[in-house]
Design an enzyme around this catalytic site. Structure first.
Site, short mmCIF file in Angstrom:
data_model
loop_
_atom_site.label_atom_id
_atom_site.label_comp_id
_atom_site.label_asym_id
_atom_site.label_seq_id
_atom_site.Cartn_x
_atom_site.Cartn_y
_atom_site.Cartn_z
N ARG A 108 -66.25 -35.11 24.30
CA ARG A 108 -66.63 -36.47 25.51
C ARG A 108 -66.12 -36.20 27.56
O ARG A 108 -66.71 -36.93 28.11
CB ARG A 108 -65.92 -37.57 25.24
CG ARG A 108 -66.45 -37.40 23.46
CD ARG A 108 -65.88 -39.43 22.87
NE ARG A 108 -66.37 -39.59 22.18
CZ ARG A 108 -66.16 -39.18 20.59
NH1 ARG A 108 -64.80 -38.42 20.47
NH2 ARG A 108 -66.31 -39.72 19.87
N ASP A 128 -63.73 -45.94 16.65
CA ASP A 128 -62.74 -45.01 15.21
C ASP A 128 -62.25 -46.01 14.62
O ASP A 128 -61.75 -45.50 12.92
CB ASP A 128 -61.50 -43.94 15.98
CG ASP A 128 -62.88 -43.47 16.69
OD1 ASP A 128 -63.17 -43.23 17.60
OD2 ASP A 128 -62.83 -44.65 18.65
N ARG A 163 -64.25 -46.70 11.52
CA ARG A 163 -64.16 -45.55 10.74
C ARG A 163 -63.38 -45.06 9.75
O ARG A 163 -63.10 -45.12 8.20
CB ARG A 163 -64.83 -44.27 11.60
CG ARG A 163 -66.06 -44.24 12.41
CD ARG A 163 -66.20 -43.41 13.05
NE ARG A 163 -67.31 -42.99 13.64
CZ ARG A 163 -68.13 -42.36 14.51
NH1 ARG A 163 -67.34 -42.07 15.75
NH2 ARG A 163 -68.97 -41.85 14.73
N HIS A 168 -60.80 -42.77 23.16
CA HIS A 168 -61.35 -42.48 22.16
C HIS A 168 -62.12 -41.21 21.80
O HIS A 168 -62.94 -40.41 22.79
CB HIS A 168 -62.63 -43.42 22.44
CG HIS A 168 -64.18 -43.29 21.78
ND1 HIS A 168 -63.80 -43.02 20.56
CD2 HIS A 168 -65.39 -42.75 22.56
CE1 HIS A 168 -65.66 -43.29 19.83
NE2 HIS A 168 -66.16 -42.41 21.11
#
Ligand SMILES: NC(=O)c1ccc[n+]([C@@H]2O[C@H](COP(=O)([O-])OP(=O)(O)OC[C@H]3O[C@@H](n4cnc5c(N)ncnc54)[C@H](O)[C@@H]3O)[C@@H](O)[C@H]2O)c1
Length: 322
Positions: free
Chosen positions: A90, A150, A153, A177
């Site tokens: 990222r 996250d 999840r 993140h």
């Protein structure tokens, strides 16, 4: 509840359209304005969604430009490039997307200066910080989706592990993140019972199984991208959750990316901590006690993000002190 709830979505690619779809079918917005540099694409997405209106109710969707955002209460920004391959981190996206934000934030300040802005584009923590630097609105009105995805999840996998509804699992992933995100085991609980020190539903805390479970969370985006090329549906639901908290003035506690000002000894960087989200944006924080290891993880996340901010070409006068 406000009667007219106008929401803009800037960038109607995979993520923007998933967010628009979640907002549409949940009836969270009453009017959606879709903006994309590819105007035809935004038009096509608006037409497609509107064909569901007869089944969903009176949510009005149209393609538009920034001038159509004049009285929007909230704008989602999901414009930009996505990860090119599973190998691209990222943080590699940083300079590609920071440039795009200079013009978008300028337009939003001109046409929707009072709106809360929710940033989803990656690297989301960096771009939330950049947006706050570029914008004239208060920092609390610019929120990054951060580790809410996250965390969702994490809770889903813990729910499966303990065979309970993930909504009865309370467990955060905080920090960046991205790869340095931090699972907060110290206050993770099922129905109020901490999992770290207890046998919950016949399952004692097993460190290696839990490390494996969290690794699946940390690798989730890479694994999905390997298979379908991008991630979008869960982040769409995550964006809709934040928008609902803002428009409904919920004061919901959500782990989202915000600017820290001394919390956990961290300043001048955006990362996720549990924040109270209302119509004003971020109201305040709820700071759980962290273990030494978790604290060190948060500070490592902050150092990593700070390093990325230093590499920014978009805004040379970004404050570089942590
Ligand atoms: N925060 C998260 O948890 C999360 C999860 C998944 C993806 N993402 C990120 O969301 C972003 C979008 O991903 P995607 O899969 O939708 O990408 P995409 O390529 O499908 O869509 C991006 C869209 O942005 C548009 N765009 C680019 N520059 C623009 C500009 N200046 N103004 C208006 N529109 C512009 C493009 O035309 C395109 O339609 C990526 O950065 C991705 O990494 C974040």
């Amino acid at each position: 509840m406000i009667q007219r709830r106008k929401v803009g979505v800037v960038g109607t690619g995979n993520v923007g359209v998933a967010a628009a779809y979640a907002l549409f079918i949940q009836g969270i917005a009453s009017e959606l304005v879709l903006i994309d540099m590819n105007e035809r694409r935004a038009e096509g997405e608006a037409m497609d969604l509107m064909h569901g209106q007869a089944l969903v109710g009176s949510v009005y969707v149209r393609a538009g430009t920034y001038t159509d955002l004049e009285d929007a209460q909230l704008v989602v920004v999901s414009a930009g490039a996505s990860q090119k391959s599973p190998d691209e981190s990222r943080l590699d996206l940083l300079n590609r997307n920071a440039d795009v934000f200079q013009s978008i934030i300028g337009e939003l300040d001109m046409h929707a200066p009072g709106a809360v802005v929710v940033i989803a584009t990656n690297p989301v923590d960096i771009l939330t910080y950049v947006s706050q630097e570029l914008s004239s609105r208060p920092s609390r009105q610019i929120i990054g989706t951060g580790t809410l995805l996250d965390t969702a999840r994490f809770r889903a996998l813990l729910g499966q592990y303990y065979s309970v509804d993930p909504r009865s699992v309370h467990a955060y992933v905080l920090g960046e993140h991205g790869d340095s995100e931090v699972p907060i085991w110290s206050n993770a609980n099922v129905g109020g019972l901490p999992i770290l020190d207890n046998t919950v539903l016949d399952r004692p805390f097993d460190r290696s199984e839990m490390d494996h479970l969290f690794e699946q969370v940390r690798r989730a985006a890479y694994q999905i991208i390997e298979r379908k090329g991008y991630t979008n549906t869960a982040i769409g639901v995550v964006i809709a959750r934040i928008v609902r908290a803002v428009l409904g003035d919920e004061k919901a506690v959500l782990p989202v990316s915000v600017r820290l000002n001394g919390e956990y000894g961290i300043s001048n960087v955006c990362l996720s901590i549990p924040a109270v989200v209302s119509f004003r944006g971020v109201e305040s924080f709820v700071l759980p006690d962290l273990s030494e290891k978790e604290l060190e993880g948060m500070r490592a996340s902050a150092r990593l993000l700070q390093k990325s901010l230093e590499q920014l070409s978009v805004r040379p006068d970004v404050d570089r002190t942590l």
